[in-house]
Design an enzyme around this catalytic site. Structure first.
Site, PDB file in Angstrom:
ATOM      1  N   HIS A   1      -3.593  -5.344   0.476  1.00  0.00           N
ATOM      2  CA  HIS A   1      -3.084  -5.642   1.815  1.00  0.00           C
ATOM      3  C   HIS A   1      -3.077  -7.146   2.078  1.00  0.00           C
ATOM      4  CE1 HIS A   1      -2.754  -1.648   3.775  1.00  0.00           C
ATOM      5  NE2 HIS A   1      -3.681  -1.302   2.896  1.00  0.00           N
TER       6      HIS A   1
ATOM      7  N   GLU B   1      -1.702  -8.599   4.465  1.00  0.00           N
ATOM      8  CA  GLU B   1      -1.705  -8.819   5.917  1.00  0.00           C
ATOM      9  C   GLU B   1      -3.099  -8.699   6.529  1.00  0.00           C
ATOM     10  OE1 GLU B   1      -1.265  -4.301   5.769  1.00  0.00           O
ATOM     11  OE2 GLU B   1      -1.051  -6.056   4.473  1.00  0.00           O
TER      12      GLU B   1
ATOM     13  N   CYS C   1       0.833  -1.200   0.000  1.00  0.00           N
ATOM     14  CA  CYS C   1       0.000   0.000   0.000  1.00  0.00           C
ATOM     15  C   CYS C   1       0.877   1.264   0.000  1.00  0.00           C
ATOM     16  CB  CYS C   1      -0.987  -0.024   1.157  1.00  0.00           C
ATOM     17  SG  CYS C   1      -2.353   1.159   0.952  1.00  0.00           S
TER      18      CYS C   1
END
Length: 240
Positions: free
Chosen positions: A188, A190, A98
């Site tokens: 993302h 994660e 990001c």
């Protein structure tokens, strides 16, 4: 021991931090039980600590998201650019996420700024390009996969020699490769489903102002195992 540094470039929304942990914690949660020996994780808060981690100590670099904007060129962010340039020159493996994606592109000769079509938020489809299908990090992913996204800025122009590995209808530069072992992604990997929903909830007012339905966006959130696998694939490459 070989060190993998998580470069923390900002803080998540307070509700996300309280419920799930901050950006670096989300990375650590995904990797805590799969980090190959002898790799260890170290967090460098680049906004609060101006002293860069010496590159010769590093087996790899991961760069988190942020609520800052790369185009604002904040001093802490600008200090990272020559460090990233040196890391590429030294062929240290990197994975930017990001803000990290946008910062890597800007540091290496591209442009990152506000996307002309506005914000992308929620779980969306991403497609591999021909280069992505043949990439050592992305090549084992399906041609189309779901990913969690929340961003207002994007990589608008590429550094010279950069390969586009993935794209979607909103963003032509969802994943990039800058060198043999240097990648970045706009999405993302994660994030979990609860984290994505917490991000939607935190931006409810913005969505309503933009005449978008937060409940409808939240209802479309699904698990993203293929996108999430990139973190584990990245650290596995470091140990191979």
């Amino acid at each position: 021991m070989a060190c993998v540094v998580i470069v923390k470039t900002g803080d998540a929304f307070p509700n996300v931090v309280e419920q799930h942990g901050d950006f670096e914690t989300l990375f650590e949660k995904q990797l805590h039980d799969t980090l190959p020996e002898p790799l260890t994780l170290h967090v460098w808060d680049a906004k609060r600590d101006p002293t860069p981690v010496p590159l010769e100590q590093l087996a790899g670099i991961m760069i988190t998201g942020s609520h800052s904007m790369v185009s604002d060129k904040e001093p802490w962010s600008e200090r990272l650019k020559p460090w990233l340039q040196d890391a590429l020159e030294a062929d240290i493996p990197m994975l930017g996420v990001c803000y990290g994606h946008q910062l890597m592109a800007a540091a290496l000769g591209g442009t990152s700024d506000y996307h002309p079509n506005g914000r992308e938020l929620g779980t969306h489809s991403v497609a591999l390009t021909n280069a992505g299908r043949n990439d050592p990090l992305f090549g084992q992913l399906p041609e189309h996969f779901k990913a969690h996204l929340t961003h207002a800025q994007s990589v608008l122009s590429l550094p010279e020699g950069t390969e586009v590995l993935a794209c979607n209808s909103h963003d032509a530069h969802q994943a990039l490769r800058y060198g043999p072992r240097q990648w970045s992604v706009q999405f993302h990997p994660e994030f979990t489903m609860p984290v994505m929903r917490a991000y939607i909830d935190a931006q409810r007012g913005i969505l309503i102002d933009q005449e978008k339905d937060p409940e409808a966006i939240a209802a479309q959130v699904v698990e993203t195992p293929d996108a999430t696998s990139l973190l584990k694939r990245f650290v596995a490459l470091l140990a191979s």
